[in-house]
Design a protein around this motif. Structure first.
Motif, PDB file in Angstrom:
ATOM      1  N   GLY B 115       0.799  -1.218   0.000  1.00 40.76           N
ATOM      2  CA  GLY B 115       0.000   0.000   0.000  1.00 40.76           C
ATOM      3  C   GLY B 115       0.830   1.266   0.000  1.00 40.76           C
ATOM      4  N   LYS B 116       2.158   1.116   0.028  1.00 44.30           N
ATOM      5  CA  LYS B 116       2.973   2.333   0.062  1.00 44.30           C
ATOM      6  C   LYS B 116       3.074   2.936  -1.338  1.00 44.30           C
ATOM      7  CE  LYS B 116       6.625   0.493   1.835  1.00 44.30           C
ATOM      8  NZ  LYS B 116       7.744   0.926   2.635  1.00 44.30           N
ATOM      9  N   THR B 117       3.327   4.227  -1.403  1.00 43.99           N
ATOM     10  CA  THR B 117       3.301   4.897  -2.693  1.00 43.99           C
ATOM     11  C   THR B 117       4.457   4.421  -3.565  1.00 43.99           C
ATOM     12  OG1 THR B 117       4.673   6.721  -1.951  1.00 43.99           O
ATOM     13  CG2 THR B 117       2.297   6.965  -1.677  1.00 43.99           C
ATOM     14  N   ILE B 118       4.204   4.429  -4.865  1.00 38.46           N
ATOM     15  CA  ILE B 118       5.240   4.013  -5.804  1.00 38.46           C
ATOM     16  C   ILE B 118       6.426   4.962  -5.725  1.00 38.46           C
ATOM     17  CG2 ILE B 118       4.193   5.250  -7.773  1.00 38.46           C
ATOM     18  CD1 ILE B 118       5.950   1.835  -8.009  1.00 38.46           C
ATOM     19  N   ARG B 119       6.159   6.220  -5.409  1.00 38.80           N
ATOM     20  CA  ARG B 119       7.268   7.177  -5.295  1.00 38.80           C
ATOM     21  C   ARG B 119       8.242   6.737  -4.198  1.00 38.80           C
ATOM     22  NH1 ARG B 119       8.961  10.921  -2.158  1.00 38.80           N
ATOM     23  NH2 ARG B 119       7.216  10.728  -0.744  1.00 38.80           N
ATOM     24  N   GLU B 120       7.677   6.299  -3.062  1.00 37.27           N
ATOM     25  CA  GLU B 120       8.549   5.879  -1.971  1.00 37.27           C
ATOM     26  C   GLU B 120       9.228   4.551  -2.266  1.00 37.27           C
ATOM     27  OE1 GLU B 120       6.409   6.010   1.736  1.00 37.27           O
ATOM     28  OE2 GLU B 120       6.090   8.165   1.584  1.00 37.27           O
ATOM     29  N   TYR B 324      -1.435  14.684  -1.659  1.00 38.78           N
ATOM     30  CA  TYR B 324      -2.318  13.845  -2.463  1.00 38.78           C
ATOM     31  C   TYR B 324      -2.419  12.473  -1.799  1.00 38.78           C
ATOM     32  CZ  TYR B 324      -2.274  17.302  -6.163  1.00 38.78           C
ATOM     33  OH  TYR B 324      -2.451  18.449  -6.887  1.00 38.78           O
ATOM     34  N   VAL B 325      -3.615  12.130  -1.375  1.00 39.84           N
ATOM     35  CA  VAL B 325      -3.839  10.853  -0.712  1.00 39.84           C
ATOM     36  C   VAL B 325      -4.637   9.973  -1.670  1.00 39.84           C
ATOM     37  CG1 VAL B 325      -4.751   9.721   1.353  1.00 39.84           C
ATOM     38  CG2 VAL B 325      -3.976  12.094   1.475  1.00 39.84           C
ATOM     39  N   GLY B 326      -4.206   8.749  -1.876  1.00 37.51           N
ATOM     40  CA  GLY B 326      -4.972   7.867  -2.754  1.00 37.51           C
ATOM     41  C   GLY B 326      -4.140   6.753  -3.346  1.00 37.51           C
ATOM     42  N   THR B 333       1.028  10.413  -6.101  1.00 33.44           N
ATOM     43  CA  THR B 333       0.429  10.216  -4.778  1.00 33.44           C
ATOM     44  C   THR B 333       1.477  10.408  -3.684  1.00 33.44           C
ATOM     45  OG1 THR B 333      -1.207   8.698  -5.661  1.00 33.44           O
ATOM     46  CG2 THR B 333      -0.785   8.568  -3.302  1.00 33.44           C
ATOM     47  N   ASP B 334       1.122  11.188  -2.657  1.00 35.32           N
ATOM     48  CA  ASP B 334       2.036  11.416  -1.537  1.00 35.32           C
ATOM     49  C   ASP B 334       1.782  10.440  -0.400  1.00 35.32           C
ATOM     50  OD1 ASP B 334       3.275  13.754  -2.664  1.00 35.32           O
ATOM     51  OD2 ASP B 334       1.426  14.827  -2.223  1.00 35.32           O
ATOM     52  N   GLY B 358     -10.428  14.584  24.546  1.00 33.63           N
ATOM     53  CA  GLY B 358     -10.687  16.019  24.456  1.00 33.63           C
ATOM     54  C   GLY B 358      -9.683  16.803  23.636  1.00 33.63           C
ATOM     55  N   ALA B 359      -8.812  16.101  22.914  1.00 36.44           N
ATOM     56  CA  ALA B 359      -7.849  16.820  22.078  1.00 36.44           C
ATOM     57  C   ALA B 359      -8.565  17.343  20.832  1.00 36.44           C
ATOM     58  CB  ALA B 359      -6.713  15.896  21.683  1.00 36.44           C
ATOM     59  N   GLU B 360      -8.038  18.455  20.283  1.00 35.38           N
ATOM     60  CA  GLU B 360      -8.649  19.035  19.089  1.00 35.38           C
ATOM     61  C   GLU B 360      -8.032  18.382  17.861  1.00 35.38           C
ATOM     62  OE1 GLU B 360      -8.102  23.306  18.724  1.00 35.38           O
ATOM     63  OE2 GLU B 360      -8.517  23.140  16.574  1.00 35.38           O
ATOM     64  N   MET B 361      -8.902  17.831  17.011  1.00 35.46           N
ATOM     65  CA  MET B 361      -8.388  17.083  15.859  1.00 35.46           C
ATOM     66  C   MET B 361      -8.467  17.908  14.576  1.00 35.46           C
ATOM     67  SD  MET B 361      -9.555  13.383  14.333  1.00 35.46           S
ATOM     68  CE  MET B 361     -11.054  13.943  13.557  1.00 35.46           C
ATOM     69  N   TYR B 362      -7.476  17.743  13.721  1.00 34.11           N
ATOM     70  CA  TYR B 362      -7.554  18.297  12.361  1.00 34.11           C
ATOM     71  C   TYR B 362      -7.149  17.200  11.381  1.00 34.11           C
ATOM     72  CZ  TYR B 362      -6.979  21.161   8.239  1.00 34.11           C
ATOM     73  OH  TYR B 362      -7.118  21.672   6.972  1.00 34.11           O
ATOM     74  N   GLN B 363      -7.980  17.023  10.342  1.00 39.93           N
ATOM     75  CA  GLN B 363      -7.638  16.043   9.314  1.00 39.93           C
ATOM     76  C   GLN B 363      -7.572  16.731   7.964  1.00 39.93           C
ATOM     77  OE1 GLN B 363     -10.630  12.879   9.986  1.00 39.93           O
ATOM     78  NE2 GLN B 363      -8.874  11.593  10.522  1.00 39.93           N
ATOM     79  N   SER B 364      -6.726  16.216   7.069  1.00 40.84           N
ATOM     80  CA  SER B 364      -6.616  16.758   5.717  1.00 40.84           C
ATOM     81  C   SER B 364      -7.983  16.777   5.062  1.00 40.84           C
ATOM     82  CB  SER B 364      -5.717  15.875   4.855  1.00 40.84           C
ATOM     83  OG  SER B 364      -4.411  15.968   5.276  1.00 40.84           O
ATOM     84  N   THR B 365      -8.182  17.768   4.206  1.00 40.22           N
ATOM     85  CA  THR B 365      -9.474  17.893   3.538  1.00 40.22           C
ATOM     86  C   THR B 365      -9.550  17.012   2.295  1.00 40.22           C
ATOM     87  OG1 THR B 365      -8.522  19.782   2.409  1.00 40.22           O
ATOM     88  CG2 THR B 365      -9.905  20.242   4.321  1.00 40.22           C
ATOM     89  N   CYS B 366      -8.665  16.037   2.180  1.00 39.15           N
ATOM     90  CA  CYS B 366      -8.613  15.221   0.963  1.00 39.15           C
ATOM     91  C   CYS B 366      -9.796  14.258   0.888  1.00 39.15           C
ATOM     92  CB  CYS B 366      -7.332  14.415   0.955  1.00 39.15           C
ATOM     93  SG  CYS B 366      -7.157  13.376   2.404  1.00 39.15           S
TER      94      CYS B 366
END
Lengths: 304, 483
Positions: B115-120, B324-326, B333-334, B358-366
């Motif tokens: 599942g790792k990106t081809i770039r990596e 880029y997630v996918g 793809t990153d 109670g932590a504040e979460m932020y997720q990518s908008t992808c």
């Protein structure tokens, strides 16, 4: 456009820049694979962002006229191509260029302030700028005083830019940092911040007379300065890498960088330009190749 | 702003898979032959990005492991330990060159299976794996210079158990130094990522390595346990979770088996006010989202000095949104797919814990693909040192952020963890870097960079992150007896 009152003291401290990290980041942009319709669209954008340039002592009215024609008719055999963004000439050629490109949407940019060295007193620089604007220049490409910058007189550089901005009137001001003479990325970043806060509408890497010129590392550093300023103030500043970008691939990598740092809003010639003379033909060759599948001889593309 | 803003999207740029050769079914590689497992059982390995089955893999039991160890012992006694070291080196060089020739195939299979990106896999995993073989091949006939004035002897049969996050690279980390020092190998890849190890077996076959020098047995945890418990294994090398590492140590207690364990981590990435901020942000991204966060040394605990915290967090969010997630096979793809359904569930469990704490979460908008196992890059703000998400290894793209005021405070907090694998320090000041590198209890400390690997550089942990070093000249000591 911005309504700021320039004051040297309002410039926030510039962040340090790590060269190794920048090189790594830039290499990532260069691994982006731009294919098919993205390539075609990208190449057309590149054409439309070019400031077609001639800045030589031996420039003649004839040469400027030829270049102005090319600016509007890049390759008539291939319909649907955009014009370039602007032609870029010395102040003495502005009037000629202005007449040639009138009503085409192509802008006239003029270098000024004792380009390329900038080694002249402020009064001469202001006169130079006013002459260009009065001759019809839509945009002014000034150079900063690199000597003063390198000796640490940053406020001098700031004041000079602010004065030229005033002399520009409605013409948009591009500030050339001549990054090849500033040497370090820390200097490039500081000079970018000074130029932006002093009133630059665009910041530009180089005159094209000094190597290295618009490396991706330098452009990246300047784009980050634009990004930070936008986040701080909501004001957009344009970017113009100039010198050394002569291939389509490198131009596309620059677009990738602009897109990923600043976003799609900057992907228009209102906010991004390439200062180049030989790039246009390479892009044309690539565009025709996407159509015909083969590269054509360079003899099919006009040299001005 | 521009009025009629055009957008410019990257067209799909998928890496081709037409050139790779995968069998429907893979047997065990024992004594230079492909043999069916005595259990007659096979399990499926799937592509985590599509949930499609890639191949069936043999499930080795104790009997199979015994066969493999016997083959390795025979090869050790009769051939490998007697062979001149310069001859051994030639075989290792040959493996490296053959891998290099088939680098593209390895990269594609690694991305499909893990599942790792081809770039990596193309730019990092496979080239690094080749370099490990090249590097250790060079040491094979120079061991007396690695350990001056000592007599250097090999150990015998090395049992090696590797994880799923860098399947081929971990196989290289394990096999290369073992062979260079004259040991023979029984290697077990993870059940979710067996394919590149089996491809490596094909190369070992092609390289003409004497039969039994390298044996690959595939299977689950019980297969690994059979290796650990086999009485004729001289050395256990394990990379994986701390929980399993502890089990291994218990199992081999009282036996003469040597061990090196490379276990979990909860590494601190520390950003000072004078750091090159934009490069530090890249370093944070690379530190935690590299390989979807499936990295034992991932910089999963971020410490930012107060004065720049707001700026760093703003930039971090911006940068996360530009990832880029996918589809891992797309060259642009990153961030690729989570390695398995099980791991995705673990990550989700921790994200829920973070929210509950109670932590504040932020997720990518992808947008995430509808099929396959994906997790958006995630960060948690306002995390306490006592939060579970700041203490336990998540092994996914989840970052916790804490702020600090003084150097002493951050050293104390960074070291306040049962783990000690890696750390990152970002500052413009050289003296501060050296101050921190001497005080941070971590096997690797990166300065103004993160997740940099090189075969010449030793890697390994403090405390519950394990012991022993892999890579560099240090990596030889785990496979030799000195007198």
């Amino acid at each position: 456009m911005s309504n700021k009152t320039p004051n040297f003291l309002t410039i926030p401290p510039s962040p340090t820049v790590d060269k190794v990290g920048v090189e790594e980041r830039v290499a990532r942009f260069q691994t982006r694979s731009i294919k098919n319709q993205s390539k075609e669209q990208g190449l057309k954008m590149v054409l439309n962002m070019i400031d077609l340039t001639t800045l030589e002592g031996k420039d003649t009215p004839g040469k400027v006229k030829q270049m102005c024609y090319k600016a509007q008719h890049l390759h008539d055999e291939f319909p649907g191509l955009p014009t370039v963004a602007a032609v870029c000439v010395y102040p003495s050629m502005v009037a000629i260029a202005k007449k040639e490109v009138q009503n085409s949407g192509v802008k006239v940019a003029s270098v000024s302030t004792a380009f390329p060295s900038g080694q002249a007193p402020l009064s001469v620089k202001i006169a130079d700028t006013k002459f260009a604007v009065e001759s019809g220049a839509d945009e002014i490409d000034m150079v900063i005083s690199r000597g003063k910058f390198l000796t640490g007189e940053h406020n001098f550089v700031f004041d000079e830019i602010a004065a030229i901005k005033e002399a520009c009137g409605v013409a948009r001001l591009k500030v050339i940092l001549e990054t090849g003479e500033l040497v370090t990325l820390d200097n490039v970043r500081r000079a970018s911040d000074i130029a932006i806060y002093a009133g630059a509408d665009f910041i530009k890497t180089s005159t094209g007379k000094i190597q290295p010129a618009a490396t991706m590392q330098v452009t990246y550093t300047m784009l980050m300065a634009i990004r930070d300023y936008f986040d701080e103030t909501g004001i957009m500043i344009g970017m113009k890498p100039a010198g050394g970008i002569s291939t389509s691939k490198l131009a596309l990598h620059n677009l990738v960088m602009v897109k990923e740092i600043l976003g799609d809003a900057w992907l228009t010639n209102e906010w991004f330009r390439f200062g180049a003379s030989s790039l246009a033909n390479d892009v044309l060759m690539q565009i025709l190749k996407t159509k015909t599948g083969v590269y054509q001889s360079s003899d099919y593309f006009s040299i001005d | 702003m521009a009025k009629d803003q055009t957008t410019w999207e990257y067209a799909p740029a998928p890496e081709g898979t037409g050139h790779i050769k995968l069998n429907k079914k893979y047997n065990l590689f024992i004594d230079g032959k492909w043999v069916a497992p005595s259990s007659k059982k096979y399990f499926e390995t799937i592509n985590p990005a599509t949930e499609e089955v890639l191949a069936e893999i043999a499930y080795a039991n104790e009997k199979d492991v015994d066969l493999a160890v016997k083959a390795a012992r025979k090869a050790y006694t009769n051939v490998w330990s007697k062979m001149p070291a310069s001859e051994r080196a030639k075989y290792i060089y040959r493996i490296a060159r053959l891998m290099q020739e088939r680098a593209r195939e390895f990269a594609v299979i690694e991305s499909l299976d893990a599942g790792k990106t081809i770039r990596e896999s193309r730019d990092i995993d496979v080239p690094l794996a080749c370099n490990h073989f090249f590097y250790y091949a060079g040491w094979a006939d120079k061991l007396e210079y690695a350990f001056p004035n000592r007599k250097v002897e090999s150990l015998g049969v090395a049992g090696q158990i590797i994880p799923w996050n860098f399947p081929l690279l971990m196989a290289a980390w394990k096999i290369a130094p073992a062979l260079a020092t004259g040991n023979t190998v029984v290697l077990k890849p993870s059940e979710t990522t067996s394919l590149t190890a089996l491809k490596l077996a094909e190369i070992i076959e092609e390289a003409g390595l004497p039969h039994g020098v390298v044996n690959i047995v595939t299977g689950y945890g019980d297969t690994g346990a059979a290796i650990v418990n086999h009485p004729d294994v001289n050395k256990i090398a394990f990379t994986g979770s701390t929980a399993v590492g502890k089990m291994i140590q218990k199992a081999i207690a009282g036996t003469p088996k040597k061990a090196t364990l490379e276990l979990g981590g909860k590494s601190a990435n520390i950003i000072f006010e004078d750091a090159p901020i934009d490069q530090a942000v890249e370093g944070i991204i690379n530190g935690i989202f590299f390989n979807q966060g499936h990295v034992c040394c991932a910089g999963s605990r971020l410490f930012v000095q107060e004065g720049v915290a707001e700026k760093v967090i703003r930039k971090l969010k911006q940068r996360m949104d530009s990832l880029y997630v996918g589809n891992p096979m797309d060259k642009n793809t990153d961030i690729g797919a989570i390695n398995s359904k099980k791991q995705l569930e673990t990550i989700k469990k921790y994200i829920q814990i973070g929210l509950d704490e109670g932590a504040e979460m932020y997720q990518s908008t992808c947008e995430l693909p509808s099929k396959g196992y994906y997790c958006a890059p995630t960060l948690f703000l306002d995390v306490a040192q006592s939060s579970v998400i700041a203490q336990e290894e998540i092994f996914g793209p989840v970052l916790t952020i804490q702020t600090f005021r003084t150097v002493d405070e951050v050293i104390q907090k960074a070291n306040n963890s049962p783990y000690g694998l890696a750390a990152g320090v970002w500052t413009d000041k050289g003296s501060r870097i050296f101050n921190l590198t001497t005080k941070l209890k971590a096997g690797v400390v990166w300065a103004n960079t993160y997740n940099k690997f090189d075969p010449t550089s030793p890697f390994g942990g403090y405390k519950e992150s394990g012991f022993g070093r892999e890579g560099g000249v240090h990596g030889l000591s785990g496979y030799v007896k000195l007198s």
